[in-house]
Scaffold this motif. Structure first.
Motif, PDB file in Angstrom:
ATOM      1  N   UNK A 158     -32.532 -10.525  39.677  1.00  0.00           N
ATOM      2  CA  UNK A 158     -32.102  -9.867  38.439  1.00  0.00           C
ATOM      3  C   UNK A 158     -30.812  -9.078  38.676  1.00  0.00           C
ATOM      4  N   UNK A 159     -30.695  -8.405  39.807  1.00  0.00           N
ATOM      5  CA  UNK A 159     -29.477  -7.656  40.103  1.00  0.00           C
ATOM      6  C   UNK A 159     -28.324  -8.607  40.408  1.00  0.00           C
ATOM      7  N   UNK A 160     -28.613  -9.618  41.210  1.00  0.00           N
ATOM      8  CA  UNK A 160     -27.587 -10.584  41.599  1.00  0.00           C
ATOM      9  C   UNK A 160     -27.021 -11.301  40.364  1.00  0.00           C
ATOM     10  N   UNK A 161     -27.861 -11.584  39.390  1.00  0.00           N
ATOM     11  CA  UNK A 161     -27.412 -12.324  38.196  1.00  0.00           C
ATOM     12  C   UNK A 161     -26.435 -11.523  37.353  1.00  0.00           C
ATOM     13  N   UNK A 162     -26.368 -10.225  37.542  1.00  0.00           N
ATOM     14  CA  UNK A 162     -25.436  -9.401  36.763  1.00  0.00           C
ATOM     15  C   UNK A 162     -23.984  -9.703  37.097  1.00  0.00           C
ATOM     16  N   UNK A 213     -19.235  -6.604  48.812  1.00  0.00           N
ATOM     17  CA  UNK A 213     -20.551  -7.264  48.870  1.00  0.00           C
ATOM     18  C   UNK A 213     -20.733  -8.222  47.692  1.00  0.00           C
ATOM     19  N   UNK A 214     -20.281  -7.813  46.507  1.00  0.00           N
ATOM     20  CA  UNK A 214     -20.370  -8.672  45.321  1.00  0.00           C
ATOM     21  C   UNK A 214     -19.550  -9.941  45.519  1.00  0.00           C
ATOM     22  N   UNK A 215     -18.373  -9.796  46.125  1.00  0.00           N
ATOM     23  CA  UNK A 215     -17.547 -10.966  46.410  1.00  0.00           C
ATOM     24  C   UNK A 215     -18.240 -11.938  47.347  1.00  0.00           C
ATOM     25  N   UNK A 216     -18.890 -11.422  48.365  1.00  0.00           N
ATOM     26  CA  UNK A 216     -19.637 -12.288  49.284  1.00  0.00           C
ATOM     27  C   UNK A 216     -20.785 -12.985  48.555  1.00  0.00           C
ATOM     28  N   UNK A 217     -21.458 -12.249  47.689  1.00  0.00           N
ATOM     29  CA  UNK A 217     -22.555 -12.839  46.912  1.00  0.00           C
ATOM     30  C   UNK A 217     -22.044 -13.985  46.062  1.00  0.00           C
ATOM     31  N   UNK A 218     -20.956 -13.758  45.325  1.00  0.00           N
ATOM     32  CA  UNK A 218     -20.392 -14.788  44.458  1.00  0.00           C
ATOM     33  C   UNK A 218     -19.940 -15.995  45.268  1.00  0.00           C
ATOM     34  N   UNK A 219     -19.404 -15.761  46.458  1.00  0.00           N
ATOM     35  CA  UNK A 219     -18.890 -16.835  47.306  1.00  0.00           C
ATOM     36  C   UNK A 219     -20.029 -17.710  47.849  1.00  0.00           C
ATOM     37  N   UNK A 220     -21.258 -17.187  47.808  1.00  0.00           N
ATOM     38  CA  UNK A 220     -22.394 -17.914  48.376  1.00  0.00           C
ATOM     39  C   UNK A 220     -22.675 -17.492  49.804  1.00  0.00           C
ATOM     40  N   UNK A 236     -25.546  -3.174  42.087  1.00  0.00           N
ATOM     41  CA  UNK A 236     -25.872  -2.407  43.287  1.00  0.00           C
ATOM     42  C   UNK A 236     -27.172  -1.616  43.164  1.00  0.00           C
ATOM     43  N   UNK A 237     -27.319  -0.887  42.068  1.00  0.00           N
ATOM     44  CA  UNK A 237     -28.418   0.083  41.958  1.00  0.00           C
ATOM     45  C   UNK A 237     -29.376  -0.212  40.811  1.00  0.00           C
ATOM     46  N   UNK A 238     -29.214  -1.369  40.158  1.00  0.00           N
ATOM     47  CA  UNK A 238     -30.105  -1.797  39.089  1.00  0.00           C
ATOM     48  C   UNK A 238     -30.048  -0.894  37.857  1.00  0.00           C
ATOM     49  N   UNK A 239     -28.940  -0.198  37.687  1.00  0.00           N
ATOM     50  CA  UNK A 239     -28.768   0.651  36.510  1.00  0.00           C
ATOM     51  C   UNK A 239     -27.277   0.841  36.254  1.00  0.00           C
ATOM     52  N   UNK A 240     -26.827   0.511  35.059  1.00  0.00           N
ATOM     53  CA  UNK A 240     -25.415   0.565  34.712  1.00  0.00           C
ATOM     54  C   UNK A 240     -24.795   1.947  34.697  1.00  0.00           C
ATOM     55  N   UNK A 241     -25.634   2.975  34.744  1.00  0.00           N
ATOM     56  CA  UNK A 241     -25.119   4.353  34.763  1.00  0.00           C
ATOM     57  C   UNK A 241     -25.494   5.065  36.055  1.00  0.00           C
ATOM     58  N   UNK A 242     -25.715   4.309  37.107  1.00  0.00           N
ATOM     59  CA  UNK A 242     -26.070   4.911  38.397  1.00  0.00           C
ATOM     60  C   UNK A 242     -24.957   5.858  38.841  1.00  0.00           C
ATOM     61  N   UNK A 243     -25.355   7.012  39.387  1.00  0.00           N
ATOM     62  CA  UNK A 243     -24.347   7.958  39.868  1.00  0.00           C
ATOM     63  C   UNK A 243     -23.984   7.629  41.320  1.00  0.00           C
ATOM     64  N   UNK A 244     -23.076   8.423  41.878  1.00  0.00           N
ATOM     65  CA  UNK A 244     -22.575   8.175  43.233  1.00  0.00           C
ATOM     66  C   UNK A 244     -23.688   8.204  44.279  1.00  0.00           C
ATOM     67  N   UNK A 245     -24.644   9.112  44.112  1.00  0.00           N
ATOM     68  CA  UNK A 245     -25.743   9.210  45.072  1.00  0.00           C
ATOM     69  C   UNK A 245     -26.637   7.973  45.011  1.00  0.00           C
ATOM     70  N   UNK A 302     -22.464  -1.162  39.073  1.00  0.00           N
ATOM     71  CA  UNK A 302     -23.609  -0.254  39.237  1.00  0.00           C
ATOM     72  C   UNK A 302     -24.925  -0.990  38.992  1.00  0.00           C
ATOM     73  N   UNK A 303     -24.957  -1.871  38.007  1.00  0.00           N
ATOM     74  CA  UNK A 303     -26.168  -2.655  37.738  1.00  0.00           C
ATOM     75  C   UNK A 303     -26.483  -3.589  38.892  1.00  0.00           C
TER      76      UNK A 303
END
Length: 193
Positions: free
Chosen positions: A175-179, A159-166, A120-129, A117-118
């Motif tokens: 800041x979001x990517x570094x999470x 998407x996170x997997x693609x980010x990590x893979x480069x 994707x949405x820059x907040x660890x408690x982001x809801x589904x919307x 959630x952090x």
């Protein structure tokens, strides 16, 4: 019986930076598992309470089929949240999925919900919307009939997997990517280094 390992085979498609990995995202749940396939499409594996333990077989069969058809190089799975009341039930589904991934030789990355959630949405408690809105802002993606957010979460896992893979699929603030450093990542295969 163990299936041949798919991990050492280089992907066929390439990007300007090199081979494009085939990554699958799995948001595992007994009632509605979200799946994001390597081509970016998403779907849900719906099961019914009336099916009892057969629900595990239904989920296993879908995952087995997707692994054989798409031959992913990496699976990114939403890890069990700490102290979750449903962790026992979800743990059964995790076991089934992990066995199928291990048999197929697919390495697994684990991301806890708050980290996803952090990212994707820059907040660890982001809801589904918020997660769905973030996907739309990042890539113009919308998820039809995804009331539980399962497809959306699976899409963000991929998407996170693609980010990590480069091989990021879109631009996100650093800041979001570094999470993603908080996630548990496997070693890259020899051909991807």
């Amino acid at each position: 019986m163990t299936a041949p390992s798919l991990f050492d085979a280089a992907p066929a498609a390439t990007t300007a930076a090199g081979p494009r990995p085939r990554i699958i995202g799995l948001d595992l749940s007994l009632t509605s598992t979200g799946v994001a396939l390597p081509d970016g499409t998403t779907y849900r594996i719906k099961t019914r309470t009336a099916d009892g333990d057969r629900r595990l077989v239904i989920i296993r069969d879908h995952i087995r089929y997707d692994l054989a058809k798409h031959r992913p190089h990496l699976a990114v799975v939403e890890d069990l949240p700490r102290n979750a009341m449903a962790a026992g039930v979800t743990g059964m589904v995790q076991g089934i999925a992990r066995c199928e991934l291990a048999d197929a030789g697919v390495p697994i990355a684990y991301i806890v919900p708050a980290t996803l959630k952090s990212y994707a949405a820059d907040h660890g408690r982001a809801d589904k919307q918020h997660m769905a809105d973030a996907a739309y802002l990042a890539a113009g993606i919308q998820f039809a009939n995804d009331l539980g957010g399962d497809q959306c979460d699976a899409w963000w896992l991929r998407a996170a997997g693609h980010d990590w893979w480069g091989d990021p699929l879109f631009t996100l603030p650093d800041a979001q990517r570094s999470r993603l450093t908080k996630a548990k990542w496997p070693a890259l295969p020899r051909w991807a280094r």
